[in-house]
Design a protein around this motif. Sequence first.
Motif, PDB file in Angstrom:
ATOM      1  N   ALA A  44       0.830  -1.205   0.000  1.00  0.00           N
ATOM      2  CA  ALA A  44       0.000   0.000   0.000  1.00  0.00           C
ATOM      3  C   ALA A  44       0.861   1.250   0.000  1.00  0.00           C
ATOM      4  O   ALA A  44       2.015   1.236   0.457  1.00  0.00           O
ATOM      5  N   ALA A  45       0.283   2.326  -0.520  1.00  0.00           N
ATOM      6  CA  ALA A  45       1.013   3.595  -0.592  1.00  0.00           C
ATOM      7  C   ALA A  45       0.004   4.734  -0.603  1.00  0.00           C
ATOM      8  O   ALA A  45      -1.174   4.545  -0.909  1.00  0.00           O
ATOM      9  N   GLY A  46       0.490   5.933  -0.280  1.00  0.00           N
ATOM     10  CA  GLY A  46      -0.384   7.097  -0.264  1.00  0.00           C
ATOM     11  C   GLY A  46       0.325   8.369  -0.684  1.00  0.00           C
ATOM     12  O   GLY A  46       1.552   8.482  -0.571  1.00  0.00           O
ATOM     13  N   VAL A  47      -0.448   9.320  -1.183  1.00  0.00           N
ATOM     14  CA  VAL A  47       0.030  10.667  -1.468  1.00  0.00           C
ATOM     15  C   VAL A  47      -0.976  11.621  -0.831  1.00  0.00           C
ATOM     16  O   VAL A  47      -2.184  11.381  -0.885  1.00  0.00           O
ATOM     17  N   TYR A  48      -0.471  12.713  -0.235  1.00  0.00           N
ATOM     18  CA  TYR A  48      -1.319  13.532   0.625  1.00  0.00           C
ATOM     19  C   TYR A  48      -1.247  15.007   0.258  1.00  0.00           C
ATOM     20  O   TYR A  48      -0.337  15.466  -0.430  1.00  0.00           O
ATOM     21  N   THR A  49      -2.212  15.772   0.793  1.00  0.00           N
ATOM     22  CA  THR A  49      -2.257  17.209   0.560  1.00  0.00           C
ATOM     23  C   THR A  49      -0.972  17.899   1.005  1.00  0.00           C
ATOM     24  O   THR A  49      -0.301  17.460   1.944  1.00  0.00           O
ATOM     25  N   LYS A  54      -3.707  19.956   8.072  1.00  0.00           N
ATOM     26  CA  LYS A  54      -4.082  18.620   7.594  1.00  0.00           C
ATOM     27  C   LYS A  54      -5.117  17.984   8.514  1.00  0.00           C
ATOM     28  O   LYS A  54      -5.095  18.181   9.732  1.00  0.00           O
ATOM     29  N   GLY A  55      -5.991  17.184   7.916  1.00  0.00           N
ATOM     30  CA  GLY A  55      -6.970  16.450   8.685  1.00  0.00           C
ATOM     31  C   GLY A  55      -6.313  15.369   9.522  1.00  0.00           C
ATOM     32  O   GLY A  55      -5.275  14.793   9.137  1.00  0.00           O
ATOM     33  N   ALA A  56      -6.908  15.064  10.670  1.00  0.00           N
ATOM     34  CA  ALA A  56      -6.356  14.037  11.570  1.00  0.00           C
ATOM     35  C   ALA A  56      -6.158  12.687  10.881  1.00  0.00           C
ATOM     36  O   ALA A  56      -5.157  12.003  11.128  1.00  0.00           O
ATOM     37  N   THR A  82     -10.988  17.664  10.933  1.00  0.00           N
ATOM     38  CA  THR A  82      -9.833  18.554  10.757  1.00  0.00           C
ATOM     39  C   THR A  82      -9.940  19.720  11.729  1.00  0.00           C
ATOM     40  O   THR A  82     -11.039  20.209  12.010  1.00  0.00           O
ATOM     41  N   CYS A  83      -8.803  20.157  12.250  1.00  0.00           N
ATOM     42  CA  CYS A  83      -8.743  21.261  13.222  1.00  0.00           C
ATOM     43  C   CYS A  83      -9.507  20.911  14.505  1.00  0.00           C
ATOM     44  O   CYS A  83     -10.130  21.766  15.125  1.00  0.00           O
ATOM     45  N   THR A 226      -6.637  24.375  -2.127  1.00  0.00           N
ATOM     46  CA  THR A 226      -6.037  23.087  -1.771  1.00  0.00           C
ATOM     47  C   THR A 226      -6.614  22.634  -0.438  1.00  0.00           C
ATOM     48  O   THR A 226      -6.408  23.279   0.585  1.00  0.00           O
ATOM     49  N   SER A 227      -7.311  21.524  -0.435  1.00  0.00           N
ATOM     50  CA  SER A 227      -8.002  21.053   0.758  1.00  0.00           C
ATOM     51  C   SER A 227      -7.040  20.548   1.825  1.00  0.00           C
ATOM     52  O   SER A 227      -5.881  20.252   1.564  1.00  0.00           O
ATOM     53  N   THR A 228      -7.592  20.418   3.016  1.00  0.00           N
ATOM     54  CA  THR A 228      -6.841  19.896   4.160  1.00  0.00           C
ATOM     55  C   THR A 228      -6.813  18.370   4.195  1.00  0.00           C
ATOM     56  O   THR A 228      -6.053  17.785   4.954  1.00  0.00           O
ATOM     57  N   ASN A 229      -7.678  17.730   3.417  1.00  0.00           N
ATOM     58  CA  ASN A 229      -7.879  16.290   3.567  1.00  0.00           C
ATOM     59  C   ASN A 229      -7.561  15.470   2.326  1.00  0.00           C
ATOM     60  O   ASN A 229      -7.820  14.274   2.291  1.00  0.00           O
ATOM     61  N   ASP A 230      -6.998  16.105   1.288  1.00  0.00           N
ATOM     62  CA  ASP A 230      -6.694  15.375   0.058  1.00  0.00           C
ATOM     63  C   ASP A 230      -5.836  14.145   0.314  1.00  0.00           C
ATOM     64  O   ASP A 230      -4.845  14.201   1.049  1.00  0.00           O
ATOM     65  N   MET A 231      -6.205  13.059  -0.327  1.00  0.00           N
ATOM     66  CA  MET A 231      -5.461  11.826  -0.151  1.00  0.00           C
ATOM     67  C   MET A 231      -5.746  10.889  -1.314  1.00  0.00           C
ATOM     68  O   MET A 231      -6.877  10.774  -1.759  1.00  0.00           O
TER      69      MET A 231
END
Length: 406
Positions: A44-49, A54-56, A82-83, A226-231
């Motif tokens: 598995a892998a991920g890319v983030y905002t 950033k969201g928890a 988030t926040c 640009t969102s806080t939760n992009d993933m």
Amino acid sequence: MELLNNGGVTSPKGFLASGIHCGLKKNSLKMDLALIYSEVPAAAAGVYTKNKVKGAPLYITKEHLSNKMAQAIIINSGNANTCNGVDGLHKAKRMSQVQAKALLLKTDEVLVASTGVIGVPLNINAIQSGIPRLTEKLSVNGGLDAASAIMTTDTFKKHFATQFMIDSKTITIGAMAKGSGMIEPNMGTMLSFITTDLNISGELLSEALKESVNLSYNRVSVDGDTSTNDMVLIMANALALNPKIENKNKDYYTFLKILNELNIIVAKSIAKDGEGATKLIECSITNAKTVKDAEALSKSVINSSLVKTAMFGSDANWGRVLCALGYSTATFDPNKVDVSFKSSVGEIKVFSKGGSLEFDEAHAKEILLQPEINILVNMNDGDVSSVAWGCDLSYDYVKINGDYRS
């Protein structure tokens, strides 16, 4: 690329999914909790905002992916978590713990994602109460429910799948995504989940995802936020039984090509579904000096509110395109630039080599009335190309975002 009919995240071997309403959204007819599960452990892998806020769930997911392995992803809509400080982190972790227990997995084998309103405490009790039913509903036919459950202001489900061959083995890739507003991925709110039965190392899976994101999701913009939760997350469970890809050989590049094509389809569907959008806009830059310049130019045009509103009004106002090119970070000579508008009914050049052209305004209007518009910009200054996708800016965008929390 040929897409599978009604394909999605459960199209690859060994993947199940589900979606339910657990109570995060007021409307009981709207699903708000989704689950993707691999019957065996998966790379598995991920890319983030790139947003500093950033969201928890992103922190928890990045922590769980430190070993590049996972077996499930739980996603809620209706609340971004988030926040919310330590409380948010605790609840994101709790989501993975409760879901892991229900699936008889370790906590770090479950990834977490959230989307929705920022700054509102997450109703973790609703999620915990829903997890048993969410788990029970897991099935190979659950992909559509999962795709529904991650939607917020989206107007349609985004789910796709395709197949290709590696070493006589059929490989399947599936995807589902959500995204409509707050979209300017620098890896909006934009979430994408990709599954495949390919056998590949976690390291190479991560490299492929990062490269693919740059050619797809990172070239989309709905509104410049640009969102806080992009993933973007991907799981590969190896059940296709192809020889394991452990170096960048022919099989790796075959996979990367298909992954890029699928992610571009997903990215374009997000742009097409921009909040209040009536048109998909593509800006194609050709013959630029550098990749960096080409990307900056295409994104600048797509991001321009004045270009967006001109497209909404079907107005061939090429001056707005030139303006957007001019305030980008790219270096170029305006006296070399050509601009054309193109759609399914034709193409018309409106600007050439630093000057305006006489053109048929009625024909231009007809071209721009279509649901998909291509803004063609030839820089005549190099040999590099790039493309970006966005949408028009309509009255409804303000309506949707003016009362989003109510």
